[in-house]
Design a protein around this motif. Structure first.
Motif, PDB file in Angstrom:
ATOM      1  N   GLY A 109       0.769  -1.327  -0.050  1.00  0.00           N
ATOM      2  CA  GLY A 109       0.234  -0.138  -0.095  1.00  0.00           C
ATOM      3  C   GLY A 109       0.850   1.402   0.029  1.00  0.00           C
ATOM      4  N   ILE A 110       0.138   2.432   0.110  1.00  0.00           N
ATOM      5  CA  ILE A 110       0.883   3.635   0.102  1.00  0.00           C
ATOM      6  C   ILE A 110      -0.011   4.389   0.882  1.00  0.00           C
ATOM      7  CG2 ILE A 110       1.714   3.561  -2.320  1.00  0.00           C
ATOM      8  CD1 ILE A 110      -0.760   6.204  -1.858  1.00  0.00           C
ATOM      9  N   VAL A 111       1.066   5.448   1.572  1.00  0.00           N
ATOM     10  CA  VAL A 111       0.330   6.449   2.350  1.00  0.00           C
ATOM     11  C   VAL A 111       0.516   7.765   1.892  1.00  0.00           C
ATOM     12  CG1 VAL A 111       0.189   7.486   5.024  1.00  0.00           C
ATOM     13  CG2 VAL A 111       0.366   4.849   4.366  1.00  0.00           C
ATOM     14  N   GLN A 112      -0.445   8.529   1.326  1.00  0.00           N
ATOM     15  CA  GLN A 112      -0.197   9.692   0.718  1.00  0.00           C
ATOM     16  C   GLN A 112      -0.091  10.772   1.541  1.00  0.00           C
ATOM     17  OE1 GLN A 112       0.231  10.066  -2.918  1.00  0.00           O
ATOM     18  NE2 GLN A 112       1.307  11.964  -1.906  1.00  0.00           N
ATOM     19  N   SER A 113       1.127  11.644   1.416  1.00  0.00           N
ATOM     20  CA  SER A 113       1.143  13.057   1.935  1.00  0.00           C
ATOM     21  C   SER A 113       1.119  14.136   1.320  1.00  0.00           C
ATOM     22  CB  SER A 113       2.488  13.199   2.953  1.00  0.00           C
ATOM     23  OG  SER A 113       2.462  11.919   3.981  1.00  0.00           O
ATOM     24  N   ASP A 114       1.255  15.367   1.581  1.00  0.00           N
ATOM     25  CA  ASP A 114       1.168  16.368   0.553  1.00  0.00           C
ATOM     26  C   ASP A 114       2.095  16.385  -0.436  1.00  0.00           C
ATOM     27  OD1 ASP A 114      -1.195  17.332   1.830  1.00  0.00           O
ATOM     28  OD2 ASP A 114       0.117  18.707   3.218  1.00  0.00           O
ATOM     29  N   ASP A 115       3.585  16.179  -0.121  1.00  0.00           N
ATOM     30  CA  ASP A 115       4.717  16.173  -1.078  1.00  0.00           C
ATOM     31  C   ASP A 115       5.300  15.086  -1.322  1.00  0.00           C
ATOM     32  OD1 ASP A 115       5.642  16.012   1.536  1.00  0.00           O
ATOM     33  OD2 ASP A 115       7.087  17.699   1.149  1.00  0.00           O
ATOM     34  N   HIS A 116       4.778  13.931  -0.724  1.00  0.00           N
ATOM     35  CA  HIS A 116       5.405  12.551  -0.753  1.00  0.00           C
ATOM     36  C   HIS A 116       4.451  11.477  -0.458  1.00  0.00           C
ATOM     37  CE1 HIS A 116       6.108  12.740   3.315  1.00  0.00           C
ATOM     38  NE2 HIS A 116       6.209  11.475   3.606  1.00  0.00           N
ATOM     39  N   PHE A 117       4.987  10.236  -0.700  1.00  0.00           N
ATOM     40  CA  PHE A 117       4.002   9.052  -0.134  1.00  0.00           C
ATOM     41  C   PHE A 117       4.959   8.069   0.222  1.00  0.00           C
ATOM     42  CE2 PHE A 117       4.520   7.854  -4.595  1.00  0.00           C
ATOM     43  CZ  PHE A 117       4.799   6.579  -4.694  1.00  0.00           C
TER      44      PHE A 117
END
Length: 427
Positions: A109-117
């Motif tokens: 999976g991925i955890v998306q943040s504002d400027d990266h994941f």
């Protein structure tokens, strides 16, 4: 090793206890994740390795039955958007994968943040050893990067077959007898440890009480101290690993008075070029024996190095196979320690670092699933910043006190050697 893992999971669950069984790895990627590209990359990775086509059946008696998927194209992971999740909810989601007695005991999976994941892989140990971290990052995330930048899949060499390796291992071990030299060596080792594998030298609490895992770590030598320790190794004519086990033996002698140290360390048994691109469990155990009473550092280090080198072939002889041939021996006792030495220039840590150096992954993290299993695991990492020790142990007050004392003792002895080329008395 797969069979040992499956039986361990089953037996601990039957006893109402937990079992640490996941390898969880993460890496940081700049920008917004391209979900279709990541989905394609993960499916390509899963279809490439035959271990992911297997699952197992076991009811506590008799043989383990292996089931397989015939066509790798039948494996199709699809993305699911879980929305925003609190930290505890995300952790539970990542850890709550099926058991190795079901197909699909792995998730990505991925955890998306504002400027990266953050990309994560959570995989049951039945499908791999520590090398899977590097393999996964190199392949899954490398494939994603290639698709993103070029629109084309990354060209990879053919993956080896873990199925073939397992068949070869089964054929080899089935030909062993109680008189085989490797079996005789394991028997002698176990008989010297009261008929089983070694125990940790300090109390760790009641192993029959359910518990979660705790991991603590500490730098035991900085880079300059590590360099001086390495110089002491060279002066003694041994490698770093031999000196490390000599120091471990010295600590056990000081804590218990034991005249001989008995320990275990894992060894990657990959030997052919295709094995190094194969996802699977290629790790076996090597027994270490070090006479330690009234010895100098050089004497103990020589003995440890010789034991480590001569014992490499025993990694291909599982202790549980020895138990079948020598039924008077016993399965390992709860909390038996296994010490891992991970060097930045050797497998599996080099594959993890290579994934970063090649630009496929940044800030790689390795995590426990928070469960505690039958085995207590000790890690010693040697890398640019120095030498660190981490211990995964049952989370109870007795164990906390013992582990703090143990790490402090290891650090003390290693620094004695780094500063003077020998050790004194006491830790």
């Amino acid at each position: 090793m797969q069979g040992q893992h499956i039986r361990g999971v089953y037996e601990q669950e039957a006893a109402g206890l937990d079992y640490s069984r996941q390898i969880i790895a993460t890496c940081e990627v700049p920008g917004q994740c391209d979900i279709p590209a990541m989905t394609e990359a993960i499916n390509a990775y899963l279809r490439r390795h035959d271990t992911y086509r297997s699952w197992f059946e076991y009811d506590g008696d008799g043989d383990i039955v292996r089931r397989t998927i015939g066509d790798p194209a039948d494996i199709e992971f699809e993305p699911v958007d879980h929305g925003e999740m609190a930290v505890e909810g995300a952790r539970k989601h990542i850890v709550d994968i099926p058991s190795p007695l079901e197909w699909g005991c792995f998730t990505f999976g991925i955890v998306q943040s504002d400027d990266h994941f953050d990309f994560y892989a959570s995989i049951d140990h039945v499908h791999g050893d520590a090398a899977l971290i590097g393999i996964t990052m190199l392949e899954a995330h490398g494939m994603y990067t290639s698709l993103l930048l070029t629109g084309q899949s990354m060209v990879l060499p053919a993956a080896g077959s873990f199925d073939d390796f397992c068949l070869q291992e089964r054929e080899t071990t089935s030909n062993l007898t109680v008189d085989s030299p490797e079996v005789r060596t394991w028997i002698e080792f176990a008989e010297n440890c009261d008929g089983s594998l070694p125990e940790f030298p300090l109390p760790l609490g009641n192993p029959l009480e359910p518990t979660v895992a705790e991991m603590v770590g500490e730098m035991i030598m900085d880079s300059e101290q590590t360099a001086r320790f390495e110089a002491a190794c060279a002066a003694a004519g041994v490698r770093f690993v031999g000196a490390l086990f000599a120091c471990t033996a010295k600590v056990e002698h000081e804590l218990t008075g034991a005249a001989t140290y008995y320990g275990l360390t894992p060894r990657d048994t990959r030997r052919t070029s295709d094995n190094f691109t194969t996802q699977g469990w290629f790790t076996g155990l090597v027994p270490i024996t070090v006479p330690i009473a009234a010895t100098s550092f050089t004497e103990a280090a020589w003995a440890a190095q010789e034991s480590f080198d001569s014992g490499q072939k025993l990694a291909r002889v599982p202790y549980y196979r020895v138990l079948e041939l020598a039924p008077w021996l016993h399965k390992p006792r709860p909390n038996f320690p296994v010490q891992n030495f991970l060097h930045g220039g050797a497998a599996p840590l080099n594959a993890i670092l290579a994934a970063t150096e090649m630009g496929f992954s940044n800030n790689i993290g390795i995590y426990s699933d928070g469960r505690f299993s039958y085995q207590m695991t000790i890690y010693v990492f040697r890398y640019g910043a120095g030498t660190a020790m981490s211990v995964l142990f049952p989370d109870n007050p007795i164990a906390h006190k013992s582990i703090a004392r143990y790490i402090a003792a290891i650090k003390s002895v290693c620094l004695q050697v780094a500063d003077g080329g020998d050790w004194g008395h006491g830790v």
